[in-house]
Design an enzyme around this catalytic site. Sequence first.
Site, PDB file in Angstrom:
ATOM      1  N   HIS A  24       0.829  -1.214   0.000  1.00  0.00           N
ATOM      2  CA  HIS A  24       0.000   0.000   0.000  1.00  0.00           C
ATOM      3  C   HIS A  24       0.856   1.253   0.000  1.00  0.00           C
ATOM      4  CE1 HIS A  24      -4.043   1.732   0.668  1.00  0.00           C
ATOM      5  NE2 HIS A  24      -3.380   2.721   1.235  1.00  0.00           N
ATOM      6  N   ASP A  26       0.150   5.494  -1.005  1.00  0.00           N
ATOM      7  CA  ASP A  26      -0.865   6.478  -1.372  1.00  0.00           C
ATOM      8  C   ASP A  26      -0.328   7.600  -2.252  1.00  0.00           C
ATOM      9  OD1 ASP A  26      -3.586   5.982  -0.264  1.00  0.00           O
ATOM     10  OD2 ASP A  26      -2.485   5.779   1.614  1.00  0.00           O
ATOM     11  N   GLU A 129      -9.028   1.554  -2.510  1.00  0.00           N
ATOM     12  CA  GLU A 129      -9.189   1.637  -1.055  1.00  0.00           C
ATOM     13  C   GLU A 129     -10.520   2.287  -0.714  1.00  0.00           C
ATOM     14  OE1 GLU A 129      -6.529   2.858   2.842  1.00  0.00           O
ATOM     15  OE2 GLU A 129      -6.255   3.985   0.984  1.00  0.00           O
ATOM     16  N   HIS A 197      -8.611  -1.794   7.380  1.00  0.00           N
ATOM     17  CA  HIS A 197      -9.651  -0.782   7.624  1.00  0.00           C
ATOM     18  C   HIS A 197     -10.997  -1.354   8.054  1.00  0.00           C
ATOM     19  CE1 HIS A 197      -7.879   3.134   6.770  1.00  0.00           C
ATOM     20  NE2 HIS A 197      -7.229   2.598   5.758  1.00  0.00           N
ATOM     21  N   HIS A 218      -2.285  -3.121   4.694  1.00  0.00           N
ATOM     22  CA  HIS A 218      -1.482  -2.253   5.575  1.00  0.00           C
ATOM     23  C   HIS A 218      -2.106  -2.253   6.967  1.00  0.00           C
ATOM     24  CE1 HIS A 218      -4.586   0.289   3.843  1.00  0.00           C
ATOM     25  NE2 HIS A 218      -4.226   1.372   4.510  1.00  0.00           N
TER      26      HIS A 218
END
Length: 407
Positions: A24, A26, A129, A197, A218
């Site tokens: 992961h 971003d 995501e 998450h 992650h």
Amino acid sequence: MTAGADALARARELLTVHPVVDGHNDLPWALRMQVGYDLGQRDLAEDQSAHLHTDLPRLRAGGVGAQFWSVYVPGEYAGDAAVSACLEQIDAVLALVARYPEQLRLALTADDVAEARAEGRIASLMGAEGGHCLNNSLATLRAFHRLGVRYLTLTHNQNNDWADSATDEPRHGGLTAFGEEVVREMNRLGMLVDLSHVSADTMRAALRVTEAPVIFSHSSARAVCPHPRNVPDDVLAALPANGGVAMATFVPKFVLPEAAEWMARADAHLQAHGVDPLDMGERAQRLRAEFEAANPRPRATAATVADHLDHMREVAGIDHIGLGGDYDGTAFVPDGLESVAGYPRLIAELLDRGWSEADLAKLTWHNAVRVLRDAEAVARSLAASRPPSLATIERPGGPGAGPAEAG
């Protein structure tokens, strides 16, 4: 504890043969926020350490051989706006790969990842995501897959209409009937189910439903740092039967309990100035620096992350762990892991702790590539017997089924 020079040299040598598959990063969203995707303003062939955790020289220095680029959409985006934002993120990754063809290669399969390594290029994969980016449409899921998305994180920080997040009040008790159908359709496509998450109940529900290995792109160990974003031991212990991989993250508030408390106060400081704590723009960074100057923050280190990996290896087993730094998606990083160039320091720390090179090769490369390959095999099997799902949020059983019960 700081890794010695000998361990660091061994780590760098190991990563030339078994580079990191990072779960992961971003960078696409950071590019959107900073320069509106204008890659000319953030030439990744040059040092971007003044602005970003990531650039091509530091990826090389860090021994990164494959990167899942997050095509992230904030939870505040809804409906078609969320779909469009995800498409724009996908477009940014494709533009990035096209701009640096000698350095990056788009990867859609495990074979592509292996071939990129053989060519000396960094395999570039995409992970979406936040399941809200589907706008409750399995056709949109299939379209994202055709465009190259190879995992979907079922939620971000908020619940969506079919899955509960780790950082929201429970609404569904895990997955709804439609959420289960999302998982099944991902299995049929060969898209990895990412459980970072999501709530612990969503993790357990997904593991019950899935026919393919899952990932945590992650997330670290909840037993070591009791943050809801981390993975409980019972879920880690279930990974061997599933075949999945939990990829430890480096975000200080997820790995160091004292950092979580400090970060809550720092976020409140940003909110008091009308700034979203997830904002990575220049004003947000100035406000964070201002708060840190007055309130020195607890420092995570490579050893802090290694503590999580020790625990995850003990509970899940060496075949079921990996790395997912979350670079350019976090304002703060551990000392020694300040950018994507830091992976050798973590590997050196693990070498000093007695990890074998064979185990480290699984951690960095083999486990992630195996999960991709296994998901592809499941998809080939299911595609032969299962047509594309026509389920909707209203009728999760498909056409002819009764409407969903109110939740």
